[in-house]
Write a protein that holds these residues in place. Structure first.
Motif, short mmCIF file in Angstrom:
data_model
loop_
_atom_site.label_atom_id
_atom_site.label_comp_id
_atom_site.label_asym_id
_atom_site.label_seq_id
_atom_site.Cartn_x
_atom_site.Cartn_y
_atom_site.Cartn_z
N SER A 112 4.41 3.69 -13.42
CA SER A 112 3.00 3.85 -13.04
C SER A 112 2.85 3.46 -11.62
N PRO A 113 1.66 3.89 -11.12
CA PRO A 113 1.29 3.32 -9.80
C PRO A 113 1.05 1.80 -9.67
N GLN A 118 3.26 -3.52 -7.90
CA GLN A 118 3.68 -4.73 -8.06
C GLN A 118 5.06 -5.01 -7.36
N VAL A 119 5.97 -3.61 -7.32
CA VAL A 119 7.03 -3.92 -6.46
C VAL A 119 6.93 -4.06 -5.21
N ILE A 120 5.90 -3.54 -4.39
CA ILE A 120 5.45 -3.50 -3.28
C ILE A 120 5.12 -4.92 -2.79
N THR A 121 4.23 -5.49 -3.78
CA THR A 121 3.76 -6.78 -3.50
C THR A 121 4.87 -7.84 -3.66
N HIS A 122 5.59 -7.75 -4.90
CA HIS A 122 6.65 -8.98 -5.08
C HIS A 122 8.01 -8.68 -4.78
N GLY A 123 8.32 -7.33 -4.37
CA GLY A 123 9.81 -7.01 -4.26
C GLY A 123 10.57 -6.98 -5.39
N HIS A 144 0.81 5.93 -4.63
CA HIS A 144 0.52 7.48 -5.10
C HIS A 144 1.23 8.45 -4.43
N HIS A 145 1.62 8.07 -3.07
CA HIS A 145 2.35 9.05 -2.25
C HIS A 145 3.96 8.96 -3.12
N VAL A 146 4.43 7.98 -3.48
CA VAL A 146 5.67 7.88 -4.21
C VAL A 146 5.49 8.86 -5.31
#
Length: 156
Positions: A112-113, A118-123, A144-146
């Protein structure tokens, strides 16, 4: 003449710092040491509540402006590894780094977005966190672009 030069040299060496002074007494970039004072209960760092609220699901609606911003931020932060199309074929891969997974893999299509944010935030895995580089609003735009990239049909 040699004696005079020797005495001048000895005098200059005598004027040098002996290194016996306390470092804090002679440091030109001394820091101010303050005693520890506990923060009152319930204190939140300035802006932390707003940043946390900006990360709460469901996030902003994917408007055309948000998607355009997401594409622009994706090209800046994500495309070096993930590639422009999200296939894991970015420029770092051509220079010997291991490729990241393609966004078109079935396990990543199910994200989900909120999970992408969360992945962008925490890696995750080899990807390091981008919380200090990408604003929360921009993380939602990238997520949302992904999702839009995942919806595109695969091109050979």
């Amino acid at each position: 003449m040699r004696l005079a030069i020797g005495l001048v040299g000895l005098g200059l060496l005598a004027a040098c710092d002996t290194g016996t002074e306390e470092r804090n007494a002679v440091a030109s970039t001394r820091t101010v040491q303050r005693p520890y004072q506990a923060l009152p209960p319930g204190t939140i760092a300035r802006g932390a509540a707003a940043r946390q609220a900006a990360l709460e699901p469901p996030g902003p609606e994917p408007t055309p402006q948000l998607l355009a911003r997401g594409e622009e931020r994706f090209r800046v932060f994500c495309s070096p590894c993930h590639g422009i199309g999200g296939r894991g074929d970015g420029t770092v891969v051509s220079r010997g780094f291991a490729p990241p997974p393609s966004y078109r893999e079935e396990r990543l299509r199910g994200l989900s977005p909120e999970q992408i944010v969360q992945v962008i935030t925490h890696g995750k895995g080899r990807m390091f966190p981008y919380a200090d580089r990408v604003l929360p609003e921009e993380r939602w735009a990238i997520a949302h672009h992904v999702k839009r990239l995942q919806g595109l049909e695969e091109n050979p």
